[in-house]
Enzyme design. Structure first.
Site, PDB file in Angstrom:
ATOM      1  N   ARG A  82      68.492  53.926  51.451  1.00 26.14           N
ATOM      2  CA  ARG A  82      67.401  54.334  50.549  1.00 26.14           C
ATOM      3  C   ARG A  82      66.966  53.163  49.659  1.00 26.14           C
ATOM      4  NH1 ARG A  82      68.338  59.424  46.859  1.00 26.14           N
ATOM      5  NH2 ARG A  82      69.725  57.939  45.835  1.00 26.14           N
TER       6      ARG A  82
ATOM      7  N   ARG B 128      54.263  37.624  31.884  1.00 28.38           N
ATOM      8  CA  ARG B 128      53.729  38.977  31.981  1.00 28.38           C
ATOM      9  C   ARG B 128      52.317  38.997  32.560  1.00 28.38           C
ATOM     10  NH1 ARG B 128      50.807  42.798  29.133  1.00 28.38           N
ATOM     11  NH2 ARG B 128      51.592  44.937  29.357  1.00 28.38           N
TER      12      ARG B 128
ATOM     13  N   GLU C 170      61.851  69.559  41.814  1.00 26.67           N
ATOM     14  CA  GLU C 170      63.289  69.241  41.793  1.00 26.67           C
ATOM     15  C   GLU C 170      63.763  69.241  40.348  1.00 26.67           C
ATOM     16  OE1 GLU C 170      63.906  65.178  43.269  1.00 26.67           O
ATOM     17  OE2 GLU C 170      61.968  64.602  42.430  1.00 26.67           O
TER      18      GLU C 170
ATOM     19  N   TYR D 263      66.615  51.646  41.747  1.00 23.64           N
ATOM     20  CA  TYR D 263      68.044  51.746  41.471  1.00 23.64           C
ATOM     21  C   TYR D 263      68.717  52.697  42.437  1.00 23.64           C
ATOM     22  CZ  TYR D 263      67.620  56.341  39.151  1.00 23.64           C
ATOM     23  OH  TYR D 263      67.415  57.673  38.881  1.00 23.64           O
TER      24      TYR D 263
ATOM     25  N   LEU E  57      62.450  63.066  45.263  1.00 28.06           N
ATOM     26  CA  LEU E  57      63.346  62.019  45.747  1.00 28.06           C
ATOM     27  C   LEU E  57      64.111  62.548  46.967  1.00 28.06           C
ATOM     28  CD1 LEU E  57      64.371  59.148  45.034  1.00 28.06           C
ATOM     29  CD2 LEU E  57      66.427  60.281  44.227  1.00 28.06           C
TER      30      LEU E  57
ATOM     31  N   LYS F 179      62.821  55.451  44.435  1.00 27.15           N
ATOM     32  CA  LYS F 179      63.776  55.644  43.334  1.00 27.15           C
ATOM     33  C   LYS F 179      63.595  54.549  42.286  1.00 27.15           C
ATOM     34  CE  LYS F 179      68.641  56.924  42.615  1.00 27.15           C
ATOM     35  NZ  LYS F 179      68.462  58.155  41.868  1.00 27.15           N
TER      36      LYS F 179
HETATM   37  N1  PLP Z   1      66.031  63.886  42.488  1.00 26.73           N
HETATM   38  C1  PLP Z   1      65.946  63.027  41.462  1.00 26.73           C
HETATM   39  C2  PLP Z   1      64.685  62.990  40.661  1.00 26.73           C
HETATM   40  C3  PLP Z   1      67.025  62.181  41.146  1.00 26.73           C
HETATM   41  O1  PLP Z   1      66.934  61.310  40.115  1.00 26.73           O
HETATM   42  C4  PLP Z   1      68.207  62.263  41.919  1.00 26.73           C
HETATM   43  C5  PLP Z   1      69.363  61.396  41.637  1.00 26.73           C
HETATM   44  O2  PLP Z   1      69.370  60.597  40.739  1.00 26.73           O
HETATM   45  C6  PLP Z   1      68.260  63.187  42.978  1.00 26.73           C
HETATM   46  C7  PLP Z   1      67.152  63.970  43.234  1.00 26.73           C
HETATM   47  C8  PLP Z   1      69.480  63.329  43.829  1.00 26.73           C
HETATM   48  O3  PLP Z   1      69.591  62.248  44.730  1.00 26.73           O
HETATM   49  P1  PLP Z   1      71.012  61.773  45.255  1.00 26.73           P
HETATM   50  O4  PLP Z   1      71.615  62.953  45.945  1.00 26.73           O
HETATM   51  O5  PLP Z   1      70.689  60.682  46.217  1.00 26.73           O
HETATM   52  O6  PLP Z   1      71.778  61.334  44.068  1.00 26.73           O
END
Ligand code: PLP
Length: 283
Positions: free
Chosen positions: A51, A99, A179, A32, A203, A147
């Site tokens: 991304r 499935r 994070e 997503y 991420l 993501k």
């Molecule tokens: N880290 C995680 C785990 C996230 O889910 C997100 C955004 O949803 C981010 C960092 C920040 O990423 P972005 O700046 O691309 O929204």
């Protein structure tokens, strides 16, 4: 009522449907993106599109439509839902097939978009007061750079943070902060901005990339390395970044104030620069 996009068509939200056999539903086999909208324009769309392509490639999934089509669907969604400030959520799944754990050869990807109106998104009160975070163990899978919609642990962690009276959690692995549950984490020590380096553990935030570039342009010092919970607790400042929160100060970690317990000058300045530059570049 919102208008939702499903596989090339637009539906009122109560008529939008996805199969119960969709692998997004059964296996979280889906990726997503969330793109902010300010003044009716998309913030850093090329970053999110790039991304998305990378996440799909890492999972051997095809891009269901071209980047230009994705852009035009985003714009259509902003217009049809009359979004001035808000978010466009996009999800691509491997599709609906009987499935089976094996990746199917012949599935048609599912693509869904919806919007969330957030009036005053760039002017949220939290930016003035700052967030409280608690540290929790990072129990997510090992490819956090993709993501995916496997957001159960981040949801558990955010809920636990709320239970503890905080706004969010910073996730910790081997004593180091990876994070936030849905944002990248930063501290400021001796005037230097410290944030974890890119890798499979976090991420690769689109906001992170832009904010670090603006920080370097403004001659701020940046170190991309893991930092410990101890370093965070004794930092001068802390903040997070994400597409929906932009740059958001963190004023408390595990019940203790960060610095003087107020949003710090580095976070405030970066928020200003980020919002100003992103609005200029919005499409
Ligand atoms: N880290 C995680 C785990 C996230 O889910 C997100 C955004 O949803 C981010 C960092 C920040 O990423 P972005 O700046 O691309 O929204």
């Amino acid at each position: 009522m919102r208008i939702v996009h499903v596989n090339g068509e637009y539906f009122p939200e109560d008529q939008a449907r996805v199969s119960v056999f969709d692998r997004g539903f059964l296996f979280a086999d889906a990726v997503y993106e969330v793109t902010s909208v300010l003044d009716g324009k998309l913030i850093d769309f090329p970053g999110h599109a790039a991304r998305l392509a990378r996440s799909l490639a890492e999972l051997d999934m095809d891009m269901p439509v071209t980047e230009e089509e994705i852009l035009s669907i985003h714009r259509e969604m902003v217009t049809r839902n009359d979004i001035t400030d808000g978010l466009v959520y996009l999800q691509v799944t491997r599709g609906a097939v009987d499935r089976d754990f094996l990746f199917p050869e012949d599935a048609q990807p599912t693509i869904v978009l919806f919007t969330q109106a957030k009036p005053g998104l760039a002017d949220s009160p939290a930016a003035r007061t700052g967030l409280k975070v608690v540290t929790l163990p990072d129990r997510r899978w090992g490819r956090r750079d993709i993501k995916t919609v496997q957001l159960l642990y981040p949801s558990m962690a955010k809920t636990e943070a709320k239970r503890q009276g905080a706004d969010d959690a910073w996730l910790v692995e081997d004593g180091h902060v990876t994070e936030g549950t849905s944002n990248n984490a930063y501290i400021v020590r001796n005037g230097t901005i410290v944030t974890r380096q890119l890798g499979e553990e976090i991420l690769h935030g689109i906001t992170r990339r832009a904010v670090l570039a603006f920080a370097r342009e403004a001659q701020m010092k940046v170190e991309e390395r893991p930092f410990t919970v101890e370093e965070a607790r004794s930092a001068e400042e802390a903040f997070v970044t994400s597409a929906s929160a932009f740059v958001m100060p963190v004023v408390e970690i595990d019940g203790r104030p960060v610095g003087d317990g107020q949003p710090g000058p580095v976070a405030r300045r970066l928020r200003e620069i980020y919002l100003e530059e992103s609005r200029k570049a919005a499409i």
